[in-house]
Design a protein around this motif. Sequence first.
Motif, mmCIF file in Angstrom:
data_model
loop_
_atom_site.group_PDB
_atom_site.id
_atom_site.type_symbol
_atom_site.label_atom_id
_atom_site.label_comp_id
_atom_site.label_asym_id
_atom_site.label_seq_id
_atom_site.Cartn_x
_atom_site.Cartn_y
_atom_site.Cartn_z
ATOM 1 N N LYS A 86 0.812 -1.226 0.000
ATOM 2 C CA LYS A 86 0.000 0.000 0.000
ATOM 3 C C LYS A 86 0.841 1.268 0.000
ATOM 4 N N ASP A 87 1.978 1.263 0.701
ATOM 5 C CA ASP A 87 2.794 2.481 0.788
ATOM 6 C C ASP A 87 3.444 2.811 -0.552
ATOM 7 N N PRO A 110 1.273 -14.270 -4.996
ATOM 8 C CA PRO A 110 0.928 -14.172 -6.427
ATOM 9 C C PRO A 110 0.069 -12.951 -6.726
ATOM 10 N N GLU A 111 -0.805 -12.588 -5.772
ATOM 11 C CA GLU A 111 -1.674 -11.423 -5.962
ATOM 12 C C GLU A 111 -0.859 -10.132 -6.098
ATOM 13 N N THR A 112 0.259 -10.066 -5.387
ATOM 14 C CA THR A 112 1.096 -8.867 -5.432
ATOM 15 C C THR A 112 1.745 -8.699 -6.804
ATOM 16 N N ILE A 113 2.267 -9.780 -7.350
ATOM 17 C CA ILE A 113 2.917 -9.719 -8.662
ATOM 18 C C ILE A 113 1.899 -9.364 -9.746
ATOM 19 N N SER A 114 0.718 -9.947 -9.676
ATOM 20 C CA SER A 114 -0.329 -9.645 -10.660
ATOM 21 C C SER A 114 -0.711 -8.177 -10.596
ATOM 22 N N PHE A 115 -0.832 -7.652 -9.373
ATOM 23 C CA PHE A 115 -1.176 -6.247 -9.204
ATOM 24 C C PHE A 115 -0.076 -5.354 -9.764
ATOM 25 N N ARG A 116 1.182 -5.698 -9.475
ATOM 26 C CA ARG A 116 2.321 -4.917 -9.968
ATOM 27 C C ARG A 116 2.323 -4.835 -11.487
ATOM 28 N N ASP A 117 2.171 -5.970 -12.127
ATOM 29 C CA ASP A 117 2.236 -6.013 -13.593
ATOM 30 C C ASP A 117 1.089 -5.227 -14.229
ATOM 31 N N SER A 121 -6.040 -7.290 -3.214
ATOM 32 C CA SER A 121 -7.128 -7.879 -2.420
ATOM 33 C C SER A 121 -6.639 -8.416 -1.071
ATOM 34 N N LEU A 122 -5.342 -8.610 -0.931
ATOM 35 C CA LEU A 122 -4.772 -9.133 0.311
ATOM 36 C C LEU A 122 -5.064 -8.240 1.519
ATOM 37 N N TYR A 123 -5.271 -6.959 1.285
ATOM 38 C CA TYR A 123 -5.524 -6.031 2.381
ATOM 39 C C TYR A 123 -6.949 -6.136 2.917
ATOM 40 N N TYR A 124 -7.829 -6.767 2.160
ATOM 41 C CA TYR A 124 -9.209 -6.956 2.590
ATOM 42 C C TYR A 124 -9.372 -8.336 3.228
ATOM 43 N N ALA A 125 -10.269 -8.440 4.195
ATOM 44 C CA ALA A 125 -10.522 -9.717 4.861
ATOM 45 C C ALA A 125 -11.016 -10.751 3.852
ATOM 46 N N HIS A 126 -10.408 -11.926 3.879
ATOM 47 C CA HIS A 126 -10.770 -12.998 2.968
ATOM 48 C C HIS A 126 -10.355 -14.327 3.597
ATOM 49 N N GLU A 127 -10.935 -15.407 3.142
ATOM 50 C CA GLU A 127 -10.584 -16.714 3.682
ATOM 51 C C GLU A 127 -9.272 -17.201 3.083
ATOM 52 N N ARG A 128 -8.399 -17.733 3.951
ATOM 53 C CA ARG A 128 -7.105 -18.220 3.480
ATOM 54 C C ARG A 128 -6.623 -19.326 4.407
ATOM 55 N N GLU A 129 -5.880 -20.249 3.849
ATOM 56 C CA GLU A 129 -5.285 -21.317 4.650
ATOM 57 C C GLU A 129 -4.040 -20.793 5.333
ATOM 58 N N GLU A 188 2.441 -28.819 13.639
ATOM 59 C CA GLU A 188 1.711 -27.686 13.076
ATOM 60 C C GLU A 188 0.610 -28.170 12.149
ATOM 61 N N LYS A 189 -0.491 -27.465 12.151
ATOM 62 C CA LYS A 189 -1.577 -27.789 11.230
ATOM 63 C C LYS A 189 -2.160 -26.500 10.656
ATOM 64 N N THR A 190 -2.795 -26.638 9.529
ATOM 65 C CA THR A 190 -3.351 -25.468 8.842
ATOM 66 C C THR A 190 -4.809 -25.270 9.231
ATOM 67 N N TYR A 191 -5.230 -24.012 9.157
ATOM 68 C CA TYR A 191 -6.600 -23.627 9.441
ATOM 69 C C TYR A 191 -7.105 -22.756 8.302
ATOM 70 N N LEU A 192 -8.405 -22.768 8.115
ATOM 71 C CA LEU A 192 -9.025 -21.860 7.163
ATOM 72 C C LEU A 192 -9.617 -20.714 7.951
ATOM 73 N N LYS A 193 -9.010 -19.535 7.825
ATOM 74 C CA LYS A 193 -9.415 -18.376 8.613
ATOM 75 C C LYS A 193 -9.748 -17.200 7.705
ATOM 76 N N LYS A 194 -10.624 -16.344 8.184
ATOM 77 C CA LYS A 194 -10.894 -15.092 7.482
ATOM 78 C C LYS A 194 -9.932 -14.056 8.033
ATOM 79 N N ILE A 195 -8.954 -13.686 7.225
ATOM 80 C CA ILE A 195 -7.899 -12.784 7.681
ATOM 81 C C ILE A 195 -7.665 -11.690 6.647
ATOM 82 N N ARG A 196 -6.882 -10.719 7.068
ATOM 83 C CA ARG A 196 -6.358 -9.726 6.131
ATOM 84 C C ARG A 196 -4.944 -9.370 6.578
#
Length: 301
Positions: free
Chosen positions: A38-39, A70-77, A207-215, A236-244
């Motif tokens: 964002k900066d 991957p979202e960052t590279i797509s946004f950059r391009d 879209s990473l800055y907005y809350a979304h579901e991610r492992e 360690e185990k993975t969780y599906l969380k709504k994060i940003r």
Amino acid sequence: MNKYFLNYLDELESESIYVLREVWAQFQNPVILFSGGKDSIVLTHLAKKAFFPSKIPFALMHVDTGHNFPETISFRDELVKVMGVRLIVGYVQDSIDKGRIAEEKGKNATRNALQITTLLDTIETNKIDCAIGGGRRDEEKSRAKERFFSHRDEFGQWDPKNQRPELWNLFNGKHFQGEHFRVFPISNWTEMDIWNYIKREGIQIPSLYYAHEREVVWRNDSWIPNSEFLILESKEKTYLKKIRFRTLGDITITGGIESEADTLEKIVQEVAAMRNTERGNRSDDKRSDTAMEDRKRQGYF
């Protein structure tokens, strides 16, 4: 009599535009350090305003660790394509392949510090005399020491005790051959200022800055995204969380927060209630109390 009134965002914008124009006046080959965060996005937007209706006179430079979202590279391009600016990319993998740096090993291995060599090599190869960054003084205590014009010696190193005075916003960009400057036009902005400005200007962000579901995986007191680069321990185990994410770095070190903030309005409200800094979830900053300053002395962003 009507007085010309600037609100605080207008004042910050005006100051940053002044700094950007000073860079163009004093340096021969400046670039904007662009990470897709964002900066750096706000910084690029300010540069667009500073030189409108002409195109931005700076190339964008990205140090690609190969461990990006991957979202960052797509946004950059897409941004580079829309704005019609030149993109310079330095690849950490190239530095590893050439034997310039060695890959870290182990559970907490990261390529973050490896960026330093790639950054300095890319600056030297492209004969860059000024790299404009989106660092802010409120982010981290070592960044609070930065001037607007931050001098770097012939080895690209930063000495906080050997910086130029900046009285009355007079900037001195003089340097010897081989030296360069890092310039930080949004030094006086806060995280809240950034979000209020993004909201006011309608600036597009990943879209990473907005809350979304991610492992994600719980590690180092934050939710680290699961990816092909993350080495999971047996317990360690993975969780599906709504994060940003409040800040973006390598996918291996950038911790998310549980959140319902899926709009700019909700993000602004959430940030207003925060009492910890946005870099509090960056595991690379937790390695020591002086982790950031140590990296900056070696040539980090």
